[in-house]
Motif scaffolding. Structure first.
Motif, mmCIF file in Angstrom:
data_model
loop_
_atom_site.group_PDB
_atom_site.id
_atom_site.type_symbol
_atom_site.label_atom_id
_atom_site.label_comp_id
_atom_site.label_asym_id
_atom_site.label_seq_id
_atom_site.Cartn_x
_atom_site.Cartn_y
_atom_site.Cartn_z
ATOM 1 N N ASP A 144 0.859 -1.176 0.000
ATOM 2 C CA ASP A 144 0.000 0.000 0.000
ATOM 3 C C ASP A 144 0.895 1.226 0.000
ATOM 4 O O ASP A 144 1.932 1.259 0.680
ATOM 5 N N LEU A 145 0.542 2.249 -0.755
ATOM 6 C CA LEU A 145 1.393 3.434 -0.898
ATOM 7 C C LEU A 145 1.648 4.121 0.435
ATOM 8 O O LEU A 145 2.757 4.608 0.695
ATOM 9 N N ILE A 146 0.644 4.159 1.297
ATOM 10 C CA ILE A 146 0.809 4.831 2.587
ATOM 11 C C ILE A 146 1.801 4.063 3.460
ATOM 12 O O ILE A 146 2.716 4.649 4.069
ATOM 13 N N VAL A 147 1.641 2.756 3.535
ATOM 14 C CA VAL A 147 2.566 1.929 4.319
ATOM 15 C C VAL A 147 3.988 2.067 3.778
ATOM 16 O O VAL A 147 4.955 2.218 4.542
ATOM 17 N N LEU A 148 4.122 2.034 2.471
ATOM 18 C CA LEU A 148 5.441 2.144 1.852
ATOM 19 C C LEU A 148 6.101 3.480 2.174
ATOM 20 O O LEU A 148 7.290 3.536 2.502
ATOM 21 N N PHE A 149 5.336 4.563 2.097
ATOM 22 C CA PHE A 149 5.929 5.878 2.339
ATOM 23 C C PHE A 149 6.315 6.052 3.806
ATOM 24 O O PHE A 149 7.398 6.570 4.112
ATOM 25 N N VAL A 150 5.451 5.657 4.718
ATOM 26 C CA VAL A 150 5.757 5.789 6.147
ATOM 27 C C VAL A 150 6.984 4.953 6.509
ATOM 28 O O VAL A 150 7.876 5.403 7.239
ATOM 29 N N ALA A 151 7.056 3.727 5.984
ATOM 30 C CA ALA A 151 8.205 2.857 6.258
ATOM 31 C C ALA A 151 9.482 3.461 5.678
ATOM 32 O O ALA A 151 10.542 3.444 6.321
ATOM 33 N N LEU A 152 9.389 4.005 4.476
ATOM 34 C CA LEU A 152 10.551 4.613 3.846
ATOM 35 C C LEU A 152 11.055 5.810 4.649
ATOM 36 O O LEU A 152 12.282 5.978 4.839
ATOM 37 N N THR A 204 -4.984 3.378 -2.650
ATOM 38 C CA THR A 204 -3.539 3.330 -2.361
ATOM 39 C C THR A 204 -2.988 1.910 -2.452
ATOM 40 O O THR A 204 -1.783 1.714 -2.295
ATOM 41 N N LYS A 205 -3.840 0.921 -2.710
ATOM 42 C CA LYS A 205 -3.391 -0.467 -2.848
ATOM 43 C C LYS A 205 -2.709 -0.671 -4.201
ATOM 44 O O LYS A 205 -3.227 -0.248 -5.236
ATOM 45 N N LEU A 206 -1.574 -1.335 -4.191
ATOM 46 C CA LEU A 206 -0.846 -1.573 -5.435
ATOM 47 C C LEU A 206 -1.664 -2.413 -6.409
ATOM 48 O O LEU A 206 -1.613 -2.194 -7.621
ATOM 49 N N SER A 207 -2.395 -3.388 -5.905
ATOM 50 C CA SER A 207 -3.189 -4.259 -6.776
ATOM 51 C C SER A 207 -4.277 -3.474 -7.510
ATOM 52 O O SER A 207 -4.525 -3.691 -8.704
ATOM 53 N N MET A 208 -4.913 -2.545 -6.810
ATOM 54 C CA MET A 208 -5.958 -1.734 -7.439
ATOM 55 C C MET A 208 -5.363 -0.769 -8.465
ATOM 56 O O MET A 208 -5.948 -0.538 -9.531
ATOM 57 N N ILE A 209 -4.203 -0.226 -8.152
ATOM 58 C CA ILE A 209 -3.545 0.691 -9.091
ATOM 59 C C ILE A 209 -3.188 -0.048 -10.376
ATOM 60 O O ILE A 209 -3.373 0.477 -11.482
ATOM 61 N N ALA A 210 -2.682 -1.284 -10.240
ATOM 62 C CA ALA A 210 -2.335 -2.076 -11.424
ATOM 63 C C ALA A 210 -3.562 -2.325 -12.297
ATOM 64 O O ALA A 210 -3.487 -2.265 -13.535
ATOM 65 N N GLU A 211 -4.705 -2.606 -11.678
ATOM 66 C CA GLU A 211 -5.935 -2.854 -12.446
ATOM 67 C C GLU A 211 -6.360 -1.610 -13.228
ATOM 68 O O GLU A 211 -6.754 -1.695 -14.397
ATOM 69 N N ARG A 212 -6.267 -0.439 -12.598
ATOM 70 C CA ARG A 212 -6.676 0.800 -13.280
ATOM 71 C C ARG A 212 -5.692 1.158 -14.403
ATOM 72 O O ARG A 212 -6.106 1.668 -15.447
#
Length: 502
Positions: A144-152, A204-212
């Motif tokens: 998820d983009l939010i999890v990725l950014f906070v972790a980064l 913000t889910k990577l899977s949903m972004i890929a579908e769009r």
């Protein structure tokens, strides 16, 4: 509900353990006298050991009974997606986390002697190392983009503070400021790209972004802008050209133990982040990001290898060496964009072997540090063979591995990268990579010439502590063992990348 909570706890148990031990160190440090500060390092090692064991229990199964359970371990981790699809625990994540935990443990061993000499052996140093490792582990598992950014950002903020940890050192302070300012700029680019992806995907889910993205034309300008700004932010984190400017200055100014840390553990986490977001979220744009990656990889190998030739400071030298290695890693990503599993496997193998051989080289550099000598110039290694033959031979092995000479682990990493390029028809990239490997051999042997063929400038004996000797033993053993018997690492890497192509 209770069962789901228990599964989520088991999946995040390594991160919870490391975070808990980091907090414990901050409290425990107040109870210690100055002479007992090394106990903080011991506590950090205990936390990393427990986390590593938790990862092993998650990733490995042991069929049979008795001794056969230990002789027939199989890497067969579960595929877990939790926290509403924001967190993924698969074979790739578990292996990357193991590398991060082991690399951080080796850095803790390197830090004991070094931080004593610098008179900065404080509990918050080890706590920040552990908190950075927590950020890296969540970054590896983020879906998820939010999890990725906070972790980064958790990882990055800890890196900034650790870079400037020597408050009395002007070089350390300057490196931290440069690192922070450029890092903040790159985070802005990254966040802008993420916001565009959120607008495209409605999630913000990577899977949903890929579908769009599959529903949008390849020439969609919004997708292009999102891709470019996102990759610009990530390329900064991995030190790829043209976003590499922070690397030599940070490597030179940071405490040497932190230079070793930044050169390995965040690279593993950042490449895992890059792989996850490109293959899980931006796969429909693979033709576009492959073209960008080819250009960046060529530029990164060129700048890294050619700039390393002229360096006189050993830490800046390894900074440009790291940039060159990032170029080789990006070549594996080029092959992976063609659906080649070996390309991704090559990246995983390369990251594992790079962790051990680079940390081993920095361990030798740390041995050179004394009260009256910084020991980070190439000339400081002059005559090392006559002063400390064992250390000179160790450094020779690590440098040969970094250059990709068999039978060291570095050869295995480069071999699989070039093999994946040949399998996917990128022959010109394979030839270019081999050519730059020859250039790398030249500048690594500048250090070898200084050690074996020049007279020593200082005859003072070199001393190593128990922790430093243990770090040298582990890195040397793994560098040679993987080079001579690479099969277990090859199998682990193959299983780790399988979720992306299943």
């Amino acid at each position: 509900m209770g069962n789901a909570f228990y599964i989520a706890y088991q999946a995040t148990k390594p991160e919870i353990l490391i975070a808990g031990f980091g907090l414990a160190i901050l409290l425990f440090d107040f109870l210690l006298d100055k002479r007992d500060k090394n106990l903080n390092a011991a506590l950090a090692l205990i936390g990393l050991t427990f986390a590593s064991l938790a990862l092993l229990m998650l990733g490995f199964t042991a069929p049979g009974h008795g001794i056969s359970r230990f002789l027939h371990l199989q890497f067969a981790p579960p595929s877990y997606t939790g926290f509403d699809g924001s967190y993924t625990l698969d074979a790739f994540a578990i292996l990357a986390k193991l590398v991060i935990a082991v690399a951080t443990a080796i850095v803790v061993l390197l830090s004991v002697k070094y931080m004593e000499i610098e008179e900065a052996n404080l509990g918050e140093y080890y706590a920040l190392l552990l908190f950075a490792a927590v950020g890296m582990m969540f970054l590896v598992s983020g879906a998820d983009l939010i999890v990725l950014f906070v972790a980064l950002e958790l990882m990055a903020l800890c890196e900034y503070v650790l870079t400037g940890f020597l408050r009395g050192s002007r070089r350390s302070n300057e490196a931290a400021v440069k690192f922070f300012l450029l890092g903040a700029f790159s985070s802005g680019l990254l966040l802008y790209g993420m916001s565009l992806l959120y607008g495209i995907g409605g999630s913000t889910k990577l899977s949903m972004i890929a579908e769009r993205l599959r529903d949008r034309p390849a020439s969609d300008p919004l997708s292009w802008v999102a891709l470019i700004t996102l990759l610009a932010g990530i390329f900064f984190k991995i030190a790829a050209v043209p976003f590499h400017q922070w690397t030599p200055d940070t490597y030179e100014g940071a405490p040497t133990s932190i230079t070793a840390f930044i050169s390995v553990a965040p690279k593993v986490a950042s490449f895992a982040f890059l792989i996850r977001i490109l293959l899980a979220g931006l796969w429909p744009l693979r033709a576009e990001w492959q073209a960008l990656t080819i250009g960046v990889a060529i530029a990164t190998m060129t700048v890294g290898n050619l700039a390393a030739i002229t360096q006189t400071n050993i830490k800046r030298f390894f900074g440009y060496s790291t940039i060159a290695h990032v170029g080789y890693l990006l070549l594996g990503l080029v092959a992976a964009a063609d659906g080649n599993e070996a390309g991704l496997q090559a990246i995983v193998i390369y990251l594992i072997v790079y962790a051990f051989m680079n940390l081993g080289a920095f361990a030798v550099i740390i041995v050179m540090r004394r009260k009256d000598l910084i020991g980070d110039e190439i000339d400081d290694f002059a005559g090392l063979m006559s002063r400390a033959p064992g250390l000179a031979i160790l450094m020779l092995i690590f440098l040969l591995s970094l250059a990709g000479i068999p039978p060291t682990a570095g050869f295995i990493g480069k071999y699989f990268v070039f093999l994946s390029l040949i399998q996917t028809g990128h022959y010109y990239l394979a030839v270019l990579g081999v050519a730059y490997a020859v250039v790398a051999l030249y500048y690594y042997f500048r250090v070898v010439v200084a050690m074996f063929m020049k007279r020593p400038l200082d005859e003072t004996p070199l001393a190593t502590g128990l922790a430093l000797r243990l770090a040298l033993g582990v890195t040397l053993g793994m560098t040679l063992l993987i080079g001579v018997y690479p099969q277990p690492v090859i199998v682990l890497a193959r299983e780790a990348v399988r979720p992306f192509f299943s």
